[in-house]
Every structure is written in C-alpha cells, then in structure tokens.
Design a protein around this motif. Sequence first.
Motif, PDB file in Angstrom:
ATOM      1  N   ASP A   1      45.572  32.074  38.474  1.00 63.63           N
ATOM      2  CA  ASP A   1      44.305  31.987  39.187  1.00 63.63           C
ATOM      3  C   ASP A   1      43.292  32.993  38.648  1.00 63.63           C
ATOM      4  N   TYR A   2      43.788  34.127  38.175  1.00 60.73           N
ATOM      5  CA  TYR A   2      42.904  35.179  37.689  1.00 60.73           C
ATOM      6  C   TYR A   2      42.502  34.980  36.233  1.00 60.73           C
ATOM      7  N   PHE A   3      43.335  34.297  35.462  1.00 61.73           N
ATOM      8  CA  PHE A   3      43.076  34.196  34.032  1.00 61.73           C
ATOM      9  C   PHE A   3      42.818  32.769  33.550  1.00 61.73           C
ATOM     10  N   LYS A   4      42.695  31.840  34.484  1.00 59.13           N
ATOM     11  CA  LYS A   4      42.427  30.444  34.126  1.00 59.13           C
ATOM     12  C   LYS A   4      41.122  30.313  33.354  1.00 59.13           C
ATOM     13  N   ILE A   5      40.070  30.954  33.860  1.00 58.14           N
ATOM     14  CA  ILE A   5      38.766  30.888  33.189  1.00 58.14           C
ATOM     15  C   ILE A   5      38.850  31.508  31.805  1.00 58.14           C
ATOM     16  N   ILE A   6      39.553  32.632  31.687  1.00 56.35           N
ATOM     17  CA  ILE A   6      39.695  33.319  30.399  1.00 56.35           C
ATOM     18  C   ILE A   6      40.405  32.428  29.383  1.00 56.35           C
ATOM     19  N   ILE A   7      41.456  31.760  29.833  1.00 59.35           N
ATOM     20  CA  ILE A   7      42.209  30.866  28.941  1.00 59.35           C
ATOM     21  C   ILE A   7      41.319  29.746  28.424  1.00 59.35           C
ATOM     22  N   PHE A   8      40.564  29.102  29.319  1.00 65.00           N
ATOM     23  CA  PHE A   8      39.678  28.006  28.916  1.00 65.00           C
ATOM     24  C   PHE A   8      38.534  28.501  28.027  1.00 65.00           C
ATOM     25  N   MET A   9      38.004  29.684  28.327  1.00 67.62           N
ATOM     26  CA  MET A   9      36.948  30.262  27.482  1.00 67.62           C
ATOM     27  C   MET A   9      37.473  30.557  26.082  1.00 67.62           C
ATOM     28  N   ASN A  10      38.692  31.069  26.003  1.00 68.73           N
ATOM     29  CA  ASN A  10      39.273  31.412  24.707  1.00 68.73           C
ATOM     30  C   ASN A  10      39.496  30.167  23.854  1.00 68.73           C
TER      31      ASN A  10
ATOM     32  N   ILE B   1      30.379  44.709  41.066  1.00 66.66           N
ATOM     33  CA  ILE B   1      31.509  44.309  40.214  1.00 66.66           C
ATOM     34  C   ILE B   1      32.129  42.984  40.634  1.00 66.66           C
ATOM     35  N   GLY B   2      31.529  42.323  41.612  1.00 66.46           N
ATOM     36  CA  GLY B   2      32.102  41.069  42.071  1.00 66.46           C
ATOM     37  C   GLY B   2      33.122  41.298  43.171  1.00 66.46           C
ATOM     38  N   LEU B   3      33.578  40.197  43.749  1.00 65.31           N
ATOM     39  CA  LEU B   3      34.522  40.266  44.870  1.00 65.31           C
ATOM     40  C   LEU B   3      35.757  39.447  44.550  1.00 65.31           C
ATOM     41  N   ASP B   4      36.928  40.045  44.775  1.00 62.75           N
ATOM     42  CA  ASP B   4      38.179  39.330  44.552  1.00 62.75           C
ATOM     43  C   ASP B   4      38.235  38.084  45.439  1.00 62.75           C
TER      44      ASP B   4
ATOM     45  N   SER C   1      38.640  40.370  34.635  1.00 60.73           N
ATOM     46  CA  SER C   1      39.787  39.688  35.241  1.00 60.73           C
ATOM     47  C   SER C   1      41.001  40.609  35.297  1.00 60.73           C
ATOM     48  N   PHE C   2      41.207  41.400  34.224  1.00 62.74           N
ATOM     49  CA  PHE C   2      42.309  42.361  34.230  1.00 62.74           C
ATOM     50  C   PHE C   2      42.124  43.387  35.339  1.00 62.74           C
ATOM     51  N   TRP C   3      40.890  43.866  35.490  1.00 61.98           N
ATOM     52  CA  TRP C   3      40.604  44.846  36.530  1.00 61.98           C
ATOM     53  C   TRP C   3      40.888  44.257  37.912  1.00 61.98           C
ATOM     54  N   MET C   4      40.415  43.055  38.146  1.00 61.87           N
ATOM     55  CA  MET C   4      40.614  42.419  39.443  1.00 61.87           C
ATOM     56  C   MET C   4      42.098  42.173  39.727  1.00 61.87           C
ATOM     57  N   TYR C   5      42.839  41.776  38.702  1.00 62.03           N
ATOM     58  CA  TYR C   5      44.240  41.432  38.916  1.00 62.03           C
ATOM     59  C   TYR C   5      45.097  42.670  39.188  1.00 62.03           C
ATOM     60  N   PHE C   6      44.885  43.726  38.416  1.00 62.08           N
ATOM     61  CA  PHE C   6      45.764  44.887  38.519  1.00 62.08           C
ATOM     62  C   PHE C   6      45.339  45.895  39.593  1.00 62.08           C
TER      63      PHE C   6
ATOM     64  N   SER D   1      46.992  38.216  45.702  1.00 59.66           N
ATOM     65  CA  SER D   1      47.733  37.014  45.319  1.00 59.66           C
ATOM     66  C   SER D   1      48.667  37.311  44.149  1.00 59.66           C
ATOM     67  N   SER D   2      49.780  36.597  44.093  1.00 63.50           N
ATOM     68  CA  SER D   2      50.756  36.800  43.014  1.00 63.50           C
ATOM     69  C   SER D   2      50.587  35.787  41.891  1.00 63.50           C
ATOM     70  N   ASN D   3      49.661  34.849  42.063  1.00 68.52           N
ATOM     71  CA  ASN D   3      49.459  33.808  41.050  1.00 68.52           C
ATOM     72  C   ASN D   3      48.532  34.312  39.957  1.00 68.52           C
TER      73      ASN D   3
END
Length: 399
Positions: free
Chosen positions: A103-112, A294-297, A88-93, A98-100
Amino acid sequence: MLYEQKRIIRREKFNTIDLLVILCGLTAPIGEKMNIYFPYFSKLYVFFGAILSLFYLFGFIINKRYKISISTRTGLYFLLFIYKFFHSFWMYFFSHKSSNIFDYFKIIIFMNIAFILLCCFKSKQNRVDFFVISFNVSFFIIFIFFNTFNTSDIVIRAEGVYKDANAFGLDAVFVLFTSLSLLAKTKTNILNVIIFFASIIAVFLSGSRSAVIGTLLGIFYYFNSMKSLKKKIKLFIVLLIMFFSIILLIPETHSIPIIRRLFFGSSKTSGYMNNVRLEIWLDYLLAWKKYVLIGLDKDYWHLINKYITHNTYLYFLVSSGIFGFIAYLALIWSNLKMYYKVRKSDIEGHSAIFSLFLAMLTISFFFDTLTLKIFWIIWILVINYNDEHSYTNKREKLT
C-alpha cells in the motif's frame, strides 16, 4: 546528423528489451479479477516491469548506447519519483500502522516501471508503438472475453477485470486516444478501427462520468486541432456512426440507466448539485493543517472523512504535502508549456496523445488515479511525445 545516425541504428534490431516492452504492454490492462482464472495474473505487469528495469539498468551500465538525454520534463518526473520514494519510506517506517507494505510503495513501483519504459522509448521510438499496440490488443481481448459487470444504484456498470469501474474507464480512455494516434500515424488499419470502436463502448459501459467528460473534452480538442477539413468530416462521420451503433447494440435495460447516471446521477448523493464529492473535498481542504507540510499517513485519513479524496490533485496534496504537490504541478505546467510551444509543427499522432493528457487531467478532478498503473503510463507517453517534438524542432533549426 550524429543524432539521426544513432536513431537509425537503434531501430534495426528486435532485442530482449523490445520483447519486455511488449510483455509490459500486454500485461498492463490485467486487473485483480483475472486472478480468479489465473492466480497472481494481475502481478505480471510488476513482474515483467522488474525484469525490464534490471535489463535496462544493466545495459545502461555496460553500454553507452543506452544513455539518454534528460529533458526538463523527464528531469521533473525523476525528481518527483525520488521525492515519492523517500517520502514513502519515511511514512512506512516512522508513521504507519498498517502492515501492508505494498500500500505504501504501490505508487513508487508504478512510477519506476513507467520511468524505465520512458527510457526505453527514448532510446528506440519504435517501442512506443510496440507498447501501445500490445496494450490495446490485450485490453480488447480482455473486454470481449473476460469483462465483468457490477450493479450500483440500479446501474449496471462494466468493470473489465478491475474492482472499480472508474479504473476500467480510464484504461478505455487510454485505448481510445492511442487508437486515434495510431490511425493518424499510419494508413487506416481495420484492427485499430475495431479497437477504437470497442473503447468507446467500454467508456460508455463503465458508467464513469469522469471518463465520459474527459473523453468529450479530449475529442473536442483533437477535432479542433485537426488541420484537414476532410479528416474532420471523416472523424465526425465515424463518431456519429459509433454513437448510433451504441444505441442500437446496447439493450435499453443497460443504456438508459447509464445515460441517466451520466446526465443526472444515479442517486441523491451522486447528483451534480448535491454530490458527496463536494463535501469530501471541503472536509479535506478545511483540515489542511494536518497534512500541508509532509502529508498525512493514509491510516489517519478517516479522521478527516470516511471517504478518500476522490480528486487526484487533492490526493497528492494530502498524501505528499505541499512540496510534492508543487513538484507535481510543475510537471503538469512543463508539459503544457512544451506542447503549446511546438504544436504548430505537430508530429502525426501527437495531438491525440495531448488530447489523452487533457482527458486524464480532467478525469483526475473526480477520482483518485495515482495508484493506477495507467495513470503513470499516460504521463510517460506525454513526456516522450513532448521530448520528441523538442528534438525535432532542434534538428530542423540545425539543418
């Protein structure tokens, strides 16, 4: 013996972690539409989850009792979390438009948050019931007093306090099977029975075919896993009563369109033979070179199809690439393997949780569940129960 002593000690006191687990349970069913009544109310789960994470990590550092044994299943979940975190960090940076950031870290937050809850469950098993009961009561209250409806293709579908009826349907499926689990572990509790009944109505009113199909598969498995003929007859009678109650209680103007949707679809594109999902899946599968490594943004998904994948497995593959997809399949396989390894010495209520797991895996074929908090909550419940099974078997072999 040492293991048993530690378990007993951890069940003695009600502490701050217990309270935070309950607060996470109470706030988990709260969706975006509750913000109309109370601003930012839907963010409370993330808020209390963050506080719980800080408390638990602080306790982990200073208190040896917080340390837990890491099973294969817990380890796979953690590895998947780490992979998604860095991905997610790789995709975002490096890839995003998108500036939101959410959207990129929602899954990470819920997983954590789910992983921290799993750690809390492992160190004190009473917390599982604390969380589940809190969630179910909160869901029931929201469904009774704050439920909303939306009309789609002449079908009036319940959405709870979510923006999507399918998300509400998955919550209802969770409540249905966890209520069965609670009823299996304890004496019949009238509140659990009422919540169980309400959850069946909620699944139906959601109009979510994936939720209904998943529920029927889960109920079928749970029914066949029951060893007592008397309990099977009881469950069958209860389900029969609830079925006729739904027919009598829900007006025909609501029930008939939903029934038509469940069996035939509510439009030409939602029928079973010409479902638009088939076209969506085919488009994504044919475009595999764009995302396989590596997936698609998500900003570029519209170049494949104007709709998102409508399939959790495909969503994982497209968003995370083949490595994340394989890690996810390994997590599924590990939990299926463990359950079938120890199912004969079933802990009360475990088969209901596994039935929930089967329902979730089925539902995941038809819409994207990765971004829903309840999806990861179901995962950690399954992992916890499988690990408890494993520990129970080890203790029995040592005695």
